[in-house]
Design a protein around this motif. Sequence first.
Motif, PDB file in Angstrom:
ATOM      1  N   LEU A  88      49.443 -29.184   1.456  1.00 60.62           N
ATOM      2  CA  LEU A  88      48.946 -30.091   0.280  1.00 60.62           C
ATOM      3  C   LEU A  88      48.051 -30.108   0.821  1.00 60.62           C
ATOM      4  N   TYR A  89      46.611 -30.180   0.195  1.00 60.82           N
ATOM      5  CA  TYR A  89      45.241 -29.500   0.362  1.00 60.82           C
ATOM      6  C   TYR A  89      44.796 -31.217   0.236  1.00 60.82           C
ATOM      7  N   LEU A  90      43.847 -32.224   1.085  1.00 60.06           N
ATOM      8  CA  LEU A  90      43.837 -33.129   0.633  1.00 60.06           C
ATOM      9  C   LEU A  90      42.214 -33.807   0.906  1.00 60.06           C
ATOM     10  N   CYS A  91      41.643 -33.694  -0.315  1.00 58.98           N
ATOM     11  CA  CYS A  91      40.292 -34.118   0.082  1.00 58.98           C
ATOM     12  C   CYS A  91      39.970 -36.095  -0.010  1.00 58.98           C
ATOM     13  N   ALA A  92      39.142 -36.173   1.375  1.00 53.30           N
ATOM     14  CA  ALA A  92      39.173 -37.887   1.106  1.00 53.30           C
ATOM     15  C   ALA A  92      37.296 -37.902   1.435  1.00 53.30           C
ATOM     16  N   SER A  93      36.693 -39.396   0.342  1.00 46.78           N
ATOM     17  CA  SER A  93      35.851 -38.841   0.782  1.00 46.78           C
ATOM     18  C   SER A  93      35.050 -40.191   1.344  1.00 46.78           C
ATOM     19  N   SER A  94      34.019 -40.852   2.284  1.00 44.65           N
ATOM     20  CA  SER A  94      33.893 -41.786   2.242  1.00 44.65           C
ATOM     21  C   SER A  94      32.850 -42.815   2.561  1.00 44.65           C
ATOM     22  N   GLY A  95      32.393 -43.845   1.927  1.00 44.95           N
ATOM     23  CA  GLY A  95      30.864 -44.270   2.202  1.00 44.95           C
ATOM     24  C   GLY A  95      30.619 -45.436   3.761  1.00 44.95           C
ATOM     25  N   SER A  96      29.804 -45.838   3.979  1.00 42.02           N
ATOM     26  CA  SER A  96      29.250 -46.329   5.487  1.00 42.02           C
ATOM     27  C   SER A  96      29.736 -47.510   5.873  1.00 42.02           C
ATOM     28  N   SER A  97      31.503 -47.575   5.796  1.00 45.11           N
ATOM     29  CA  SER A  97      32.035 -49.010   6.101  1.00 45.11           C
ATOM     30  C   SER A  97      33.055 -48.415   6.799  1.00 45.11           C
ATOM     31  N   GLY A  98      33.368 -47.184   7.009  1.00 42.26           N
ATOM     32  CA  GLY A  98      34.401 -46.559   7.654  1.00 42.26           C
ATOM     33  C   GLY A  98      35.896 -46.547   7.371  1.00 42.26           C
ATOM     34  N   GLY A  99      36.776 -45.300   7.106  1.00 39.96           N
ATOM     35  CA  GLY A  99      37.406 -44.829   6.126  1.00 39.96           C
ATOM     36  C   GLY A  99      38.101 -44.591   4.959  1.00 39.96           C
ATOM     37  N   TYR A 100      38.802 -43.864   4.755  1.00 39.62           N
ATOM     38  CA  TYR A 100      38.639 -43.168   3.712  1.00 39.62           C
ATOM     39  C   TYR A 100      39.095 -43.810   2.178  1.00 39.62           C
ATOM     40  N   THR A 101      38.733 -42.559   1.329  1.00 39.90           N
ATOM     41  CA  THR A 101      40.420 -43.477   0.456  1.00 39.90           C
ATOM     42  C   THR A 101      40.684 -41.476   0.204  1.00 39.90           C
ATOM     43  N   PHE A 102      41.441 -41.436   0.407  1.00 30.75           N
ATOM     44  CA  PHE A 102      42.143 -40.315  -0.368  1.00 30.75           C
ATOM     45  C   PHE A 102      42.578 -39.701  -1.992  1.00 30.75           C
ATOM     46  N   GLY A 103      41.990 -38.621  -2.300  1.00 27.66           N
ATOM     47  CA  GLY A 103      42.462 -37.786  -3.737  1.00 27.66           C
ATOM     48  C   GLY A 103      43.922 -37.604  -3.378  1.00 27.66           C
ATOM     49  N   SER A 104      44.539 -37.272  -4.713  1.00 29.06           N
ATOM     50  CA  SER A 104      46.084 -37.383  -4.639  1.00 29.06           C
ATOM     51  C   SER A 104      46.304 -35.986  -4.135  1.00 29.06           C
ATOM     52  N   GLY A 105      45.629 -34.788  -3.909  1.00 27.93           N
ATOM     53  CA  GLY A 105      45.379 -33.327  -3.014  1.00 27.93           C
ATOM     54  C   GLY A 105      46.143 -32.473  -4.032  1.00 27.93           C
ATOM     55  N   THR A 106      45.979 -31.151  -3.447  1.00 35.30           N
ATOM     56  CA  THR A 106      46.396 -29.917  -4.620  1.00 35.30           C
ATOM     57  C   THR A 106      47.653 -29.483  -3.513  1.00 35.30           C
ATOM     58  N   ARG A 107      48.838 -29.056  -4.328  1.00 33.96           N
ATOM     59  CA  ARG A 107      49.821 -28.715  -3.393  1.00 33.96           C
ATOM     60  C   ARG A 107      48.967 -26.763  -3.416  1.00 33.96           C
ATOM     61  N   LEU A 108      49.159 -26.046  -2.754  1.00 39.83           N
ATOM     62  CA  LEU A 108      49.177 -25.390  -2.746  1.00 39.83           C
ATOM     63  C   LEU A 108      50.554 -24.618  -2.491  1.00 39.83           C
ATOM     64  N   THR A 109      50.977 -23.352  -3.399  1.00 42.41           N
ATOM     65  CA  THR A 109      52.165 -22.549  -2.594  1.00 42.41           C
ATOM     66  C   THR A 109      51.815 -20.587  -3.040  1.00 42.41           C
ATOM     67  N   VAL A 110      52.079 -20.419  -1.340  1.00 41.83           N
ATOM     68  CA  VAL A 110      51.421 -18.996  -1.412  1.00 41.83           C
ATOM     69  C   VAL A 110      52.226 -18.401  -1.384  1.00 41.83           C
ATOM     70  N   VAL A 111      52.636 -17.193  -1.838  1.00 44.40           N
ATOM     71  CA  VAL A 111      54.378 -16.868  -2.057  1.00 44.40           C
ATOM     72  C   VAL A 111      54.100 -14.938  -1.887  1.00 44.40           C
TER      73      VAL A 111
END
Lengths: 111, 117
Positions: A88-111
């Motif tokens: 699961l690849y997660l992206c997070a953005s943050s502003g000046s107050s610290g801490g992240y807000t994460f997205g729901s992610g991209t589930r990558l499956t490699v076969v």
Amino acid sequence: DAGVTQSPTHLIKTRGQHVTLRCSPISGHKSVSWYQQVLGQGPQFIFQYYEKEERGRGNFPDRFSARQFPNYSSELNVNALLLGDSALYLCASSGSSGGYTFGSGTRLTVV
Amino acid sequence: AQSVTQLGSHVSVSEGALVLLRCNYSSSVPPYLFWYVQYPNQGLQLLLKYTSAATLVKGINGFEAEFKKSETSFHLTKPSAHMSDAAEYFCAVSLPQGDTNAGKSTFGDGTTLTVKP
């Protein structure tokens, strides 16, 4: 207010292929970070970008690259995919107050 | 270098009982500390954060955590567990904002909380 949005939500790739994952941060957030979460583990830091510049890089091979655009959205690219890149690849953005807000992610499956 | 250790990969409590999830950290400078919750097939949601202000931090959903520098701990508690609290919980540490690596958080391996009826 839209949160962090990631696309696609799921995808399946074959070994050796290339993949691009996309992330749009919360409006006003200038920092975007990427994490890889393998099943059963905590997220592992891959990259951080701030104002379009790379500010941090985790212990990942050069097959992993990223960039940030003028509108602060970001792409994560992975070349020559391996089975072990399945996660699961997660992206997070943050502003000046610290801490992240994460997205729901991209589930990558490699076969 | 920073690190996080979450003691106990699985914790089971009865509904209405106290929830205690343990987190110890290591950091060369005064850190920022976070607790996140993750429900199945979802991203992480921030529960609370410590950023060098009050040592007792209150978060969402009735959770709180206390920063104890002498014990290098940041344990998460909730007085009364609810069925909806069943999820995976992650403790994370980062350098304070303003540092060149402030965007990097180091996460623990997570604790799965089960709530029994």
